[in-house]
Scaffold this active site. Structure first.
Site, PDB file in Angstrom:
ATOM      1  N   SER A  96      -8.401 -21.343 -52.873  1.00 34.95           N
ATOM      2  CA  SER A  96      -8.376 -22.809 -52.929  1.00 34.95           C
ATOM      3  C   SER A  96      -7.384 -23.283 -51.881  1.00 34.95           C
ATOM      4  O   SER A  96      -6.185 -23.331 -52.125  1.00 34.95           O
ATOM      5  CB  SER A  96      -7.955 -23.272 -54.315  1.00 34.95           C
ATOM      6  OG  SER A  96      -8.776 -22.669 -55.292  1.00 34.95           O
ATOM      7  N   LYS A 171     -13.144 -28.485 -54.536  1.00 35.61           N
ATOM      8  CA  LYS A 171     -12.456 -27.580 -55.475  1.00 35.61           C
ATOM      9  C   LYS A 171     -11.171 -28.216 -56.013  1.00 35.61           C
ATOM     10  O   LYS A 171     -10.872 -28.162 -57.214  1.00 35.61           O
ATOM     11  CB  LYS A 171     -12.154 -26.262 -54.763  1.00 35.61           C
ATOM     12  CG  LYS A 171     -11.136 -25.372 -55.440  1.00 35.61           C
ATOM     13  CD  LYS A 171     -11.609 -24.856 -56.786  1.00 35.61           C
ATOM     14  CE  LYS A 171     -10.467 -24.155 -57.512  1.00 35.61           C
ATOM     15  NZ  LYS A 171     -10.849 -23.710 -58.844  1.00 35.61           N
ATOM     16  N   LYS A 240      -0.536 -26.574 -57.113  1.00 32.83           N
ATOM     17  CA  LYS A 240      -0.925 -26.562 -55.691  1.00 32.83           C
ATOM     18  C   LYS A 240      -2.252 -27.296 -55.512  1.00 32.83           C
ATOM     19  O   LYS A 240      -2.401 -28.141 -54.623  1.00 32.83           O
ATOM     20  CB  LYS A 240      -1.041 -25.102 -55.209  1.00 32.83           C
ATOM     21  CG  LYS A 240      -1.538 -24.950 -53.799  1.00 32.83           C
ATOM     22  CD  LYS A 240      -2.792 -24.110 -53.590  1.00 32.83           C
ATOM     23  CE  LYS A 240      -3.315 -23.222 -54.606  1.00 32.83           C
ATOM     24  NZ  LYS A 240      -4.530 -22.500 -54.329  1.00 32.83           N
TER      25      LYS A 240
END
Ligand code: NAD
Length: 300
Positions: A96, A171, A240
């Protein structure tokens, strides 16, 4: 012979590389020699000891690394793979990553005659194990077409969402929703508990009614209400992803997710070293005493 180099054998990369090695000739590399040895022992992959001595025949690289910094470190510079790979190669980043970094890497790759695809995944370790990941893909149609034989081994849903970086954006937004779902359901379960409804019973209610999500169907019964908190997806990786999603919001008015993000970020200090993302539930006291729903209640 055409060989794929799979780099990053952590929670996700390890089962993915093992599956990949059953269908395609696969070499594997990780900074952890133990991780490499485990994947080699469990399937048909061969080990690569160092990236500055690539074996012959490598024309595809799959990356499953924690962040864009790890991806850039691996690909760029005099020792980077974009220099080392032959023109005509294909790089598939399945971690990701950040859309801006991915766009820049795709441009740099094309200077070397290398196709670049971002193909981040959703579904966690269970779907990585079963080869049923949802994969969100960014890249040119031709590059994505080349990546498909690899992606089909790993996922059951493959959506081409746009040019390079679009898969990463999709994502990050998925995980913004996913993390928010856990936070909202945790708050609802703690309110239920205060009212006198057992959190496991309330989870069953959500799963029979319209409040359900993948979190209430899987994560609460399996990882949160049991107190195991071992989904294999780190809290810090979730933060994140949320940071990436909030970054691409780019000044849009998003008060609800702003609040969830600020809350989950500021709560990080209340958890120990390397918490799992399902420990959002722990922040609300879930998993300490509550009983998981019965098999029947979670069978959906
Ligand atoms: P992880 O921390 O378990 O594994 C990362 C692996 O990369 C480790 O084995 C580490 O040794 C290796 N590594 C780090 N730097 C390296 C380098 N320079 N060269 C070679 N190997 C290196 O991470 P993970 O949970 O497998 O996640 C990987 C990516 O997938 C992340 O971007 C994450 O956000 C994403 N993701 C994770 C999950 C999940 O459920 N864990 C689900 C979907 C997506």
């Amino acid at each position: 012979m055409s060989t794929t180099l799979f780099i990053g054998l952590g929670h996700m990369g390890s089962p993915m590389a093992t599956r990949h090695s059953r269908e395609h000739r696969t070499a594997v590399f990780d900074l952890s020699a133990d991780a490499v040895a485990q994947v080699v022992a469990s399937g048909g992959a061969t080990a690569v000891d160092a990236l500055d001595h690539l074996p012959e025949g490598i024309d595809t690289v799959i990356l499953m690394l924690p962040t864009s910094r790890h991806v850039e470190h691996t690909l760029l510079g005099a020792q980077g793979l974009l220099q080392a790979l032959p023109s005509g190669s294909l790089v598939i980043d399945m971690g990701s990553s950040e859309p801006d970094s991915t766009r820049a890497l795709a441009t740099e790759a094309s200077r070397h005659g290398i196709d670049y695809v971002d193909a981040p995944v959703s579904g966690g370790v269970p779907k990585a194990d079963s080869g049923e990941l949802a994969i969100m893909v960014g890249g040119t149609p031709a590059a994505v077409e080349r990546a498909l034989p690899h992606l089909k081994v790993l996922g059951s849903s493959i959506l081409h969402v746009g040019p390079a970086g679009a898969g990463d954006a999709a994502k990050a937004l998925n995980n913004l929703v996913s993390a928010s779902n856990i936070a909202v359901a945790s708050e609802a379960l703690s309110i239920a508990d205060r009212f006198g409804i057992d959190p496991a019973t309330m989870t069953s209610v959500l799963n029979e009614a319209t409040g359900r999500s993948q979190a209430t169907e899987l994560k609460f019964p399996r990882y949160i209400l049991t107190g195991s908190f071992d989904s294999g997806f780190a809290y810090d990786l979730m933060l994140k992803d949320m940071t990436i999603a909030m970054g691409i919001a780019d000044g849009l008015d998003t008060p609800v997710v702003d609040t969830v993000f600020a809350q989950l970020r500021s709560s990080r200090g209340r958890l120990g070293e390397k918490p799992d993302h399902t420990e959002i539930g722990r922040l609300y006291g879930l998993g300490a005493t509550s009983q998981p729903p019965t098999q029947k209640e979670t069978s959906k």
